[in-house]
Design a protein around this motif. Structure first.
Motif, PDB file in Angstrom:
ATOM      1  N   VAL A  19       0.827  -1.205   0.000  1.00 37.21           N
ATOM      2  CA  VAL A  19       0.000   0.000   0.000  1.00 37.21           C
ATOM      3  C   VAL A  19       0.866   1.261   0.000  1.00 37.21           C
ATOM      4  O   VAL A  19       1.770   1.408   0.829  1.00 37.21           O
ATOM      5  CB  VAL A  19      -0.927   0.014   1.244  1.00 37.21           C
ATOM      6  N   ASP A  20       0.565   2.160  -0.900  1.00 38.29           N
ATOM      7  CA  ASP A  20       1.251   3.446  -0.945  1.00 38.29           C
ATOM      8  C   ASP A  20       0.503   4.455  -0.057  1.00 38.29           C
ATOM      9  O   ASP A  20       0.998   4.874   0.993  1.00 38.29           O
ATOM     10  CB  ASP A  20       1.344   3.941  -2.398  1.00 38.29           C
ATOM     11  N   ASN A  21      -0.677   4.820  -0.469  1.00 38.78           N
ATOM     12  CA  ASN A  21      -1.514   5.758   0.288  1.00 38.78           C
ATOM     13  C   ASN A  21      -0.739   6.983   0.779  1.00 38.78           C
ATOM     14  O   ASN A  21      -0.782   7.343   1.956  1.00 38.78           O
ATOM     15  CB  ASN A  21      -2.190   5.043   1.469  1.00 38.78           C
ATOM     16  N   GLY A  22      -0.032   7.626  -0.111  1.00 37.34           N
ATOM     17  CA  GLY A  22       0.641   8.882   0.236  1.00 37.34           C
ATOM     18  C   GLY A  22       2.105   8.744   0.573  1.00 37.34           C
ATOM     19  O   GLY A  22       2.831   9.736   0.671  1.00 37.34           O
ATOM     20  N   ARG A  23       2.574   7.515   0.761  1.00 39.17           N
ATOM     21  CA  ARG A  23       3.966   7.345   1.208  1.00 39.17           C
ATOM     22  C   ARG A  23       4.973   7.817   0.162  1.00 39.17           C
ATOM     23  O   ARG A  23       6.005   8.403   0.495  1.00 39.17           O
ATOM     24  CB  ARG A  23       4.209   5.885   1.583  1.00 39.17           C
TER      25      ARG A  23
ATOM     26  N   THR B 265      -5.685  14.448  17.245  1.00 33.75           N
ATOM     27  CA  THR B 265      -6.751  14.306  16.257  1.00 33.75           C
ATOM     28  C   THR B 265      -6.400  13.311  15.153  1.00 33.75           C
ATOM     29  O   THR B 265      -7.264  12.941  14.375  1.00 33.75           O
ATOM     30  CB  THR B 265      -7.099  15.660  15.612  1.00 33.75           C
ATOM     31  N   TYR B 266      -5.141  12.882  15.083  1.00 34.53           N
ATOM     32  CA  TYR B 266      -4.773  11.854  14.113  1.00 34.53           C
ATOM     33  C   TYR B 266      -4.823  10.510  14.815  1.00 34.53           C
ATOM     34  O   TYR B 266      -4.630  10.437  16.029  1.00 34.53           O
ATOM     35  CB  TYR B 266      -3.369  12.130  13.550  1.00 34.53           C
ATOM     36  N   PHE B 267      -5.054   9.415  14.042  1.00 35.99           N
ATOM     37  CA  PHE B 267      -5.264   8.119  14.714  1.00 35.99           C
ATOM     38  C   PHE B 267      -3.987   7.573  15.336  1.00 35.99           C
ATOM     39  O   PHE B 267      -4.041   6.721  16.207  1.00 35.99           O
ATOM     40  CB  PHE B 267      -5.889   7.104  13.749  1.00 35.99           C
ATOM     41  N   ILE B 268      -2.826   8.044  14.888  1.00 32.18           N
ATOM     42  CA  ILE B 268      -1.592   7.699  15.590  1.00 32.18           C
ATOM     43  C   ILE B 268      -1.228   8.893  16.461  1.00 32.18           C
ATOM     44  O   ILE B 268      -1.070  10.004  15.955  1.00 32.18           O
ATOM     45  CB  ILE B 268      -0.447   7.371  14.610  1.00 32.18           C
ATOM     46  N   PRO B 269      -1.124   8.694  17.768  1.00 33.05           N
ATOM     47  CA  PRO B 269      -0.838   9.827  18.659  1.00 33.05           C
ATOM     48  C   PRO B 269       0.657   9.979  18.919  1.00 33.05           C
ATOM     49  O   PRO B 269       1.486   9.304  18.300  1.00 33.05           O
ATOM     50  CB  PRO B 269      -1.573   9.422  19.936  1.00 33.05           C
ATOM     51  N   GLY B 270       0.978  10.853  19.849  1.00 34.35           N
ATOM     52  CA  GLY B 270       2.366  11.006  20.281  1.00 34.35           C
ATOM     53  C   GLY B 270       3.221  11.681  19.228  1.00 34.35           C
ATOM     54  O   GLY B 270       2.741  12.076  18.165  1.00 34.35           O
TER      55      GLY B 270
ATOM     56  N   LEU C 253       3.193  12.247  11.468  1.00 35.57           N
ATOM     57  CA  LEU C 253       2.498  11.495  10.412  1.00 35.57           C
ATOM     58  C   LEU C 253       1.192  12.182  10.026  1.00 35.57           C
ATOM     59  O   LEU C 253       0.818  12.209   8.855  1.00 35.57           O
ATOM     60  CB  LEU C 253       2.239  10.054  10.873  1.00 35.57           C
ATOM     61  N   GLY C 254       0.521  12.747  11.022  1.00 37.85           N
ATOM     62  CA  GLY C 254      -0.719  13.468  10.737  1.00 37.85           C
ATOM     63  C   GLY C 254      -0.475  14.662   9.827  1.00 37.85           C
ATOM     64  O   GLY C 254      -1.208  14.893   8.862  1.00 37.85           O
TER      65      GLY C 254
ATOM     66  N   HIS D 239      -3.465  19.812  11.985  1.00 35.50           N
ATOM     67  CA  HIS D 239      -2.498  20.778  12.518  1.00 35.50           C
ATOM     68  C   HIS D 239      -2.633  20.984  14.022  1.00 35.50           C
ATOM     69  O   HIS D 239      -1.725  21.506  14.660  1.00 35.50           O
ATOM     70  CB  HIS D 239      -2.693  22.125  11.828  1.00 35.50           C
ATOM     71  N   ASP D 240      -3.773  20.584  14.608  1.00 35.51           N
ATOM     72  CA  ASP D 240      -3.986  20.829  16.040  1.00 35.51           C
ATOM     73  C   ASP D 240      -2.967  20.137  16.931  1.00 35.51           C
ATOM     74  O   ASP D 240      -2.819  20.490  18.088  1.00 35.51           O
ATOM     75  CB  ASP D 240      -5.373  20.327  16.449  1.00 35.51           C
ATOM     76  N   ASN D 241      -2.319  19.115  16.388  1.00 37.31           N
ATOM     77  CA  ASN D 241      -1.424  18.331  17.244  1.00 37.31           C
ATOM     78  C   ASN D 241      -0.033  18.923  17.408  1.00 37.31           C
ATOM     79  O   ASN D 241       0.714  18.480  18.273  1.00 37.31           O
ATOM     80  CB  ASN D 241      -1.325  16.911  16.688  1.00 37.31           C
ATOM     81  N   VAL D 242       0.325  19.897  16.568  1.00 35.91           N
ATOM     82  CA  VAL D 242       1.705  20.390  16.675  1.00 35.91           C
ATOM     83  C   VAL D 242       1.945  21.177  17.971  1.00 35.91           C
ATOM     84  O   VAL D 242       3.089  21.422  18.344  1.00 35.91           O
ATOM     85  CB  VAL D 242       2.173  21.233  15.457  1.00 35.91           C
TER      86      VAL D 242
END
Lengths: 458, 190, 245
Positions: A284-288, A325-330, A336-337, A346-349
């Motif tokens: 799967v690529d999906n943006g990678r 707000t992204y499914f991978i936290p931390g 990654l988000g 952007h809320d996570n920065v």
């Protein structure tokens, strides 16, 4: 100025006891990780090598992917390529439908979370059963993982007890983890025996041998693939590594970094279908591939998803996985988000004090905090620069650019707090409860110097 | 354009200047004075049990002594007395209910208690579905670290490094043995 | 050797005594020190908040003010680290950055350049060392707890030269105090909680003083200590090293 992360973090902190528990528990995992890191003299060399091997692999990604696919096909594996989440989900469904699969057992895969595969399959009439205990718990609660390695870390044993009472008929009021694990084991055993297919992720894809490697502690990936005849593996294209020599490096780092174990209990190598079975790998690529072209952030692709950056992050430990707000936290999730969609995530920065601890635990030496710093500079590219902060920073700049004004502001600071608001440490009422404002000196150093008061009498 | 071509061309479009593979020469991995001793220590740390088979002792007697209650033993090893044979069962599901599975490991790793078990039987489910798993290892096959292990193994189609019993800490981070696979692992060193 | 004394903006306004102690200590050690009056701020506050471009003119100004010195020394690990690690990028394409290679935190300068082996002062108190993030992980004032490298601490080495002192470290010796500049405003609740936790661990050592190379961290914890009415005191490490001067 409050981001969605900071608002959610405030709510998380309201349950003091649970917040403390999470902080202490995850710190405990960090301590175990440290013990492992310090038990190997070659630890830092291993990290350097892991970083270098990943850099080598992702900068030669086309070569290694073709080699991987060719060798996997030689081994009798059917290889699919999916450019995005939609194509991935459709491919899975096609394979399942052509085998009349009604029930699918699966092991943990962050890629299937990323592609939102489960809801897609359910919508199309396939029953999906998560088999990692943590994933199973949150599936029964209809929740999402709050940590990539410990998906149910946000729940207490009492909450799990109450859930199992309702869903699995466990004893009322019994929340002993050993008992509850046993109940899940019994229930999942039935699922394994009656499933039509097994789906797994992949921790590594070895180009030279055309095989995938999956690491689990429970053995659920193996249970999922040793009873049903059909095995589908979902693999992000950045998971490919050159050879067994490289695999040894990553193997030694992964579990030590993730949970402080010298190895996961099971490191399973799938080099072909079972006798009489069928095996598919979906790349799967999906943006990678697009992320690879990002000059500032491509090194995020080195991540091996160990979760160590979460355990060490003082903000993650005190705000919980759901505050992001992204499914991978931390730390890695913040990055990654942003790579996924900066406008949306952007809320996570804000969730970073730039302490740089994550950079130092990361087994692949991803420069996580440096990248978060860089994302902050890029917020305006997404039309998301925080205005109040800009005004504050602009005020700082205005003053700092003018030594005369700066000195005047500092000189008056006991009266107007100008320098403090200029420095962003106070003013605008943002310092908040729980902290007192610092007191200004009667005279700044600058003034004292000018008055000749700074001297050494001895 | 197929998705394969599409992905590969996207990678090439965004591709970066290739970086060299690092040299492995700077790496001097851990070695132990006594690999057997270290393996025993690590295997126990990861929750396994270890038995040394003395010369002249019968392996079946040893297994019985560890699992006196076991009624169903499954193994495809010719020298193991077993009720079920993973080579001849018609379906993996028939192995459900196995009390003790007995298999042979090829390489054991002192640094982490891992033992390489390749799929030499028809139904590998025996490795996971059994309540308890006995892995027989030759003391000559114990290596220091994973680098040595990976240089020695070959994968016939499936193989697994097993390091102790199945475990989880997904409920409140409390460590519990026996999540989905074997709850108990006994390494028999011959 | 000519040293330019860099007194970061908040030290200037809030903790001038730290600047004074730096001056006294350096001159007592025979260093030729000057304080250029035109200095302002290094630009870190806006940059960490996402406005690095606003700091470019400050970097140019800093460069103008300090490039003539052999060393630029300041009592703030975080500010020194900012100059050292970010100025070459901020000034890229404009002109060569000279100050990034000359800037040092006081602890670093005393330990690595002057190689101080004795100090005149006495400080008969129990202190708990605050290993600030940028001091540890950007300047290497002590070994980061995450890494498998030989354990060392330039801060403790220096403090132990002071007569009568008892030096301790908290549990989780280099976990962040939660200040982080604008982070403390953006993520108020988490920031305060980090500060409370850090303060408690420092106090659990039995220390009378919390000390460290960054007044910003000390300021954050001091704000929390005052709010909670805790009697523990705060002193920048340079003030302790300059005791008696």
């Amino acid at each position: 100025m409050a981001t969605r992360h900071s608002k959610a973090a405030r709510l998380f902190q309201k349950n003091r006891e649970k917040a403390e528990w999470q902080d202490n528990t995850l710190w405990g995992v960090r301590v175990k990780r440290d013990r492992m890191a310090k038990s190997l003299d070659e630890w830092e060399t291993l990290r350097d090598m892991a970083s270098a091997i990943k850099k080598h692999t992702v900068t030669n990604l086309d070569v290694y992917l073709e080699q991987f696919a060719e060798n996997a096909e030689k081994n009798g594996i059917i290889v699919h390529w999916a450019k995005d989440a939609e194509e991935f989900n459709e491919t899975v469904l096609d394979i399942l439908r052509s085998h009349d699969v009604r029930k699918l057992v699966k092991s943990k895969s962050m890629l299937t979370e990323e592609c939102e595969m489960n809801p897609y399959l359910e919508k199309n009439g396939i029953k999906v059963v998560e088999t990692d205990l943590g994933e199973r718990i949150i599936q029964l609660l209809d929740q999402k993982p709050s940590h990539i390695v410990m998906p149910a870390i946000h729940l207490t044993q009492e909450e799990v007890g109450a859930l199992f009472e309702k869903e699995l008929g466990s004893e009322k009021g019994n929340s002993d983890p050993a008992y509850l694990t046993y109940c899940a084991r019994k229930s999942l055993r039935d699922e394994f025996l009656t499933a039509d297919a097994g789906l797994t992720g992949a921790n590594f894809g070895v180009a030279q041998t055309g095989e995938i490697v999956i690491c689990t502690n429970e053995g659920n990936a193996d249970m999922s693939t040793s009873v049903p005849k059909l095995h589908i593996a979902a693999m992000g294209i950045e998971k490919v590594i050159p050879d067994y020599r490289s695999l040894a490096v990553f193997h030694r780092l992964l579990a030590r970094s993730a949970t402080g174990q010298p190895s996961t209990t099971f490191t399973s190598h799938f080099r072909g279908p079972r006798p009489g079975g069928e095996m598919h790998i979906i790349l799967v690529d999906n943006g990678r591939s697009r992320m690879l072209g990002d000059d500032l952030h491509w090194e995020t692709l080195k991540c091996i998803r160990c979760g160590a950056c979460m355990n060490t992050c003082p903000v993650y430990r005190r705000s919980g996985g759901y505050s992001y707000t992204y499914f991978i936290p931390g730390p890695v999730g913040v990055n990654l988000g942003m790579l996924r969609d900066g406008k949306k995530y952007h809320d996570n920065v804000s969730a970073c004090s730039l302490c740089c601890s994550c950079d130092n635990v990361c087994p692949a030496k991803v420069n996580l905090s440096e990248q978060i710093y860089a994302w902050r500079q890029q917020l305006r590219d997404f039309g998301k620069e925080p205005m109040s902060k800009k005004v504050m920073s602009g005020g700082m700049k205005f003053i700092f650019d003018r030594p005369g004004l700066y000195n005047a502001a500092i000189g008056c600071s006991p009266l107007i707090n100008a320098a403090a608001s200029a420095a962003g440490y106070a003013g605008l009422g943002l310092w908040g409860k729980g902290r007192d404002l610092p007191e200004f000196a009667k005279e700044s150093f600058h003034t004292m110097w000018k008055k000749g008061k700074v001297k050494n009498d001895k | 354009m197929t998705s394969k071509q599409n992905i590969l061309s996207e990678i090439r479009k965004h591709g970066r200047q290739p970086i060299e593979m690092p040299s492995f020469e700077t790496l001097s991995p851990v070695r132990y004075e006594d690999c057997l001793e270290q393996f025993v220590v690590t295997a126990r740390q990861v929750g396994g049990r270890v038995a040394l088979l003395e010369e002249g002792t019968d392996i079946n007697a040893l297994i019985r002594s560890f699992y006196p209650e076991a009624s169903v033993i499954a193994s495809s090893l010719p020298f193991v007395e077993a009720a079920l044979d993973p080579d001849t069962v018609a379906d993996a599901r028939e192995l459900n209910g196995t009390d003790v599975g007995v298999v042979k490991g090829e390489v054991a790793v002192a640094e982490n208690g891992c033992v390489w078990v390749p799929q030499t039987m028809k139904e590998r489910a025996v490795l996971f579905i059994s309540e308890c798993l006995v892995i027989i290892v030759d003391r000559k096959d114990i290596v220091n670290n994973m680098h040595e292990a990976y240089s020695r193994i070959d994968n016939p189609g499936y193989g697994c490094f097993i390091s102790g019993p199945s475990k989880t800490a997904d409920i409140a981070q409390a460590l519990v043995m026996g999540a989905q696979a074997a709850r108990d692992v006994l390494y028999v060193i011959v | 050797m000519k040293v330019g004394l860099f007194v970061p903006c908040y030290v200037d306004a809030l903790y001038p005594e730290v600047g004074v102690a730096s001056y006294k200590l350096l001159t007592a050690l025979g260093v030729d020190v000057d304080y250029p009056l035109e200095q302002t701020c290094c630009g870190q506050p806006e940059s960490n908040g996402g406005f690095e471009d606003m700091a470019v003119s400050q970097a140019e100004h800093f460069e103008d003010v300090f490039k003539g010195f052999d060393y630029v020394v300041g009592p703030s690990a975080s500010c020194a680290a900012f100059v050292k690690l970010n100025y070459p990028r901020l000034l890229h394409g404009k002109h060569e950055c000279e100050t990034a290679g000359k800037v040092m935190d006081m602890v670093e300068f005393l330990h690595d350049v002057l190689k101080v082996e004795s100090l005149p002062g006495r400080f008969p108190h129990v202190v708990s060392v605050h290993n600030s993030c940028h001091g540890v992980r950007e300047l290497g004032l002590s070994s980061p707890s995450e890494r498998n490298i030989p354990v060392y601490s330039k801060i403790k080495n220096l403090l132990n030269l002071v007569e009568g002192i008892t030096v301790r470290e908290p549990e989780r010796p280099d976990e962040c105090c939660g200040f982080g500049g604008l982070f403390s405003v953006d993520e108020k609740e988490v920031s305060v909680k980090m500060g409370e936790d850090k303060l408690r661990r420092h106090m659990e050592t039995g220390a009378e003083y919390i000390t460290g190379p960054d007044s910003s961290c000390l300021m954050h914890m001091q704000g929390i200590a005052k709010n909670g009415k805790h009697p523990v005191k705060f002193k920048h490490v340079v003030e302790i090293l300059a005791a008696g001067l």
